[in-house]
Design an enzyme around this catalytic site. Structure first.
Site, PDB file in Angstrom:
ATOM      1  N   LEU A  43       0.839  -1.051   0.120  1.00 58.46           N
ATOM      2  CA  LEU A  43      -0.025  -0.122  -0.075  1.00 58.46           C
ATOM      3  C   LEU A  43       0.823   1.332  -0.224  1.00 58.46           C
ATOM      4  O   LEU A  43       1.786   1.351   0.754  1.00 58.46           O
ATOM      5  CB  LEU A  43      -0.830  -0.069   1.307  1.00 58.46           C
ATOM      6  CG  LEU A  43      -1.638   1.290   1.684  1.00 58.46           C
ATOM      7  CD1 LEU A  43      -2.795   1.645   0.424  1.00 58.46           C
ATOM      8  CD2 LEU A  43      -2.410   1.417   2.697  1.00 58.46           C
TER       9      LEU A  43
ATOM     10  N   ILE B  78       4.470  -0.951   3.216  1.00 58.68           N
ATOM     11  CA  ILE B  78       4.219   0.268   2.881  1.00 58.68           C
ATOM     12  C   ILE B  78       5.039   0.970   2.064  1.00 58.68           C
ATOM     13  O   ILE B  78       6.196   0.787   2.062  1.00 58.68           O
ATOM     14  CB  ILE B  78       4.179   1.187   4.227  1.00 58.68           C
ATOM     15  CG1 ILE B  78       3.375   0.838   5.246  1.00 58.68           C
ATOM     16  CG2 ILE B  78       4.185   2.802   3.809  1.00 58.68           C
ATOM     17  CD1 ILE B  78       1.791   0.787   4.950  1.00 58.68           C
ATOM     18  N   LYS B  79       4.585   1.364   0.897  1.00 62.58           N
ATOM     19  CA  LYS B  79       5.368   1.902  -0.534  1.00 62.58           C
ATOM     20  C   LYS B  79       5.637   3.408  -0.239  1.00 62.58           C
ATOM     21  O   LYS B  79       4.889   4.120   0.125  1.00 62.58           O
ATOM     22  CB  LYS B  79       4.752   1.865  -1.757  1.00 62.58           C
ATOM     23  CG  LYS B  79       4.338   0.285  -2.169  1.00 62.58           C
ATOM     24  CD  LYS B  79       3.303   0.270  -3.404  1.00 62.58           C
ATOM     25  CE  LYS B  79       4.160   0.440  -4.340  1.00 62.58           C
ATOM     26  NZ  LYS B  79       3.406   0.274  -5.748  1.00 62.58           N
ATOM     27  N   ILE B  80       7.104   3.443  -0.238  1.00 62.95           N
ATOM     28  CA  ILE B  80       7.506   4.865  -0.024  1.00 62.95           C
ATOM     29  C   ILE B  80       8.606   5.219  -1.286  1.00 62.95           C
ATOM     30  O   ILE B  80       9.299   4.364  -1.680  1.00 62.95           O
ATOM     31  CB  ILE B  80       8.562   5.049   1.008  1.00 62.95           C
ATOM     32  CG1 ILE B  80       7.712   4.674   2.407  1.00 62.95           C
ATOM     33  CG2 ILE B  80       9.145   6.046   1.333  1.00 62.95           C
ATOM     34  CD1 ILE B  80       8.485   4.852   3.698  1.00 62.95           C
TER      35      ILE B  80
END
EC number: 2.2.1.2
Length: 357
Positions: free
Chosen positions: A107, A138-140
């Site tokens: 996400l 978690i996509k960064i």
């Protein structure tokens, strides 16, 4: 043995670059897991925008929850997490049996945070806590502000998918951020087993130079960049620095091939899947590419650990005037802008379906 299982035996994970509520409710995702050895899933704002646009399955939740949340953004994350936690549960068996190496879903933090390091870290921690699933990345983005956010988020114990990487140098920056985060956890007496992947975007290279290079070089730049990056990845895995962390219980930050749907209609639809078969990596593919590969894909070998002919190919591109360093920065900038635009379109769509627009 079917072609997707051959990839798995080679040591490459196959993930789906898509999610819709229909995939979850009609059994399609379970079918892909069972029949095509799909072991993970990625998402982004564009994917969710299309899912909400093309289906009425979200409408009831949008209207029903509209008064209970503070913003369209908060409402979106509730919708997304409802889908992604369900997908995470489907992948939980492979996550457990692989010791946390595989079986992940992803996400993305709000693209509006692309230049906000502290805000990205805060959002990553909040979303991961809200999900309540250990196998959620978690996509960064691997931007100038995103790289220090990756280090801090890993140090906080939140698994990260570093996205929008376009070059070996981008990958190495993401790897360094991951390593520093894990080293800091060890120094603080914390568990070093925090999941991470580094997502290198491939096909956008070829789109960018399609009309600028001779026919013999078309659809070869993305693969050359991937070969060069894979060499750096394997060198890092063989390094003393990584082996020290591995011995302490850390998990490898796996290299992931992203943007692997063929954009050129004259090129094979399985081009990047076949060219990027490589052990200890992940390939996340659009649904139509997955189905095409399962139907008529072929494997002719594995990506060479030493980089193959990447340097020679890149020299040929340089002779045509392609500066890969400048182009990598432009592609990353354009990628950030594209996701921001998709994000705004997504929020407008939610507002419209909620009845405000």
């Amino acid at each position: 043995m079917n072609i997707t299982r051959q990839l798995r035996h080679l040591g490459q994970s196959l993930w789906l670059d898509n999610i819709t509520r229909g995939l979850l409710t009609d059994g399609t995702l379970e079918h892909y897991i069972q029949e095509f050895d799909v072991t993970g899933l990625t998402s982004n704002p564009t994917i969710f925008d299309k899912a909400i646009q093309n289906s009425d399955t979200y409408d009831g939740d949008i209207r029903g929850r509209a008064g209970a949340v503070s913003s369209d953004e908060a409402l979106f994350f509730e919708l997304a997490l409802a889908d992604l936690t369900r997908a995470a549960d489907l992948f939980r068996p492979v996550h457990d049996t692989s010791g946390g190496i595989d079986g992940w879903v992803s996400l993305e933090v709000s693209p509006s945070l692309a230049d906000d390091t502290a805000g990205t870290v805060q959002a990553a921690r909040a979303l991961y806590g809200q999900a309540g699933r250990t196998n959620l990345f978690i996509k960064i983005p691997g931007t100038r502000a995103g790289i220090p956010a990756v280090e801090e988020t890993i140090f906080a114990g939140v698994p990260v998918n570093v996205t929008l990487l376009f070059s070996r140098e981008h990958y190495l920056a993401a790897a360094e951020a991951y390593l520093r985060g894990i080293e800091r956890r060890l120094a603080a007496g914390r568990d070093p087993a925090v999941g991470c992947v580094a997502s290198l975007f491939v096909s956008r290279w070829d789109v960018a130079v399609q009309d600028k290079v001779p026919a013999v070089l078309k659809n070869r730049l993305g693969i050359a960049i991937a070969q060069r990056t894979y060499q750096a990845y394997r060198e890092l895995l063989a390094s003393t620095r990584w082996q020290t962390l591995n011995d302490a219980g850390a998990r490898p930050q796996r290299l992931l091939w992203a943007s692997t749907g063929t954009k050129d209609p004259e090129a094979p639809d399985t081009l990047y899947l076949e060219a990027l078969a490589a052990s200890q990596t992940i390939n996340t593919v659009p649904e139509q590419t997955l189905l095409a590969f399962a139907e008529h894909g072929r494997l002719s070998g594995e990506l060479p650990v030493e980089g193959g002919d990447a340097n020679a190919l890149l020299a040929e591109f340089a002779q045509t005037g392609v500066d890969i360093d400048i182009l990598a920065e432009r592609l990353q900038h354009d990628g950030v802008q594209a996701f921001a635009a998709s994000w705004q379109a997504l929020l407008r769509r939610i507002a419209s379906k909620r009845g405000d627009g």
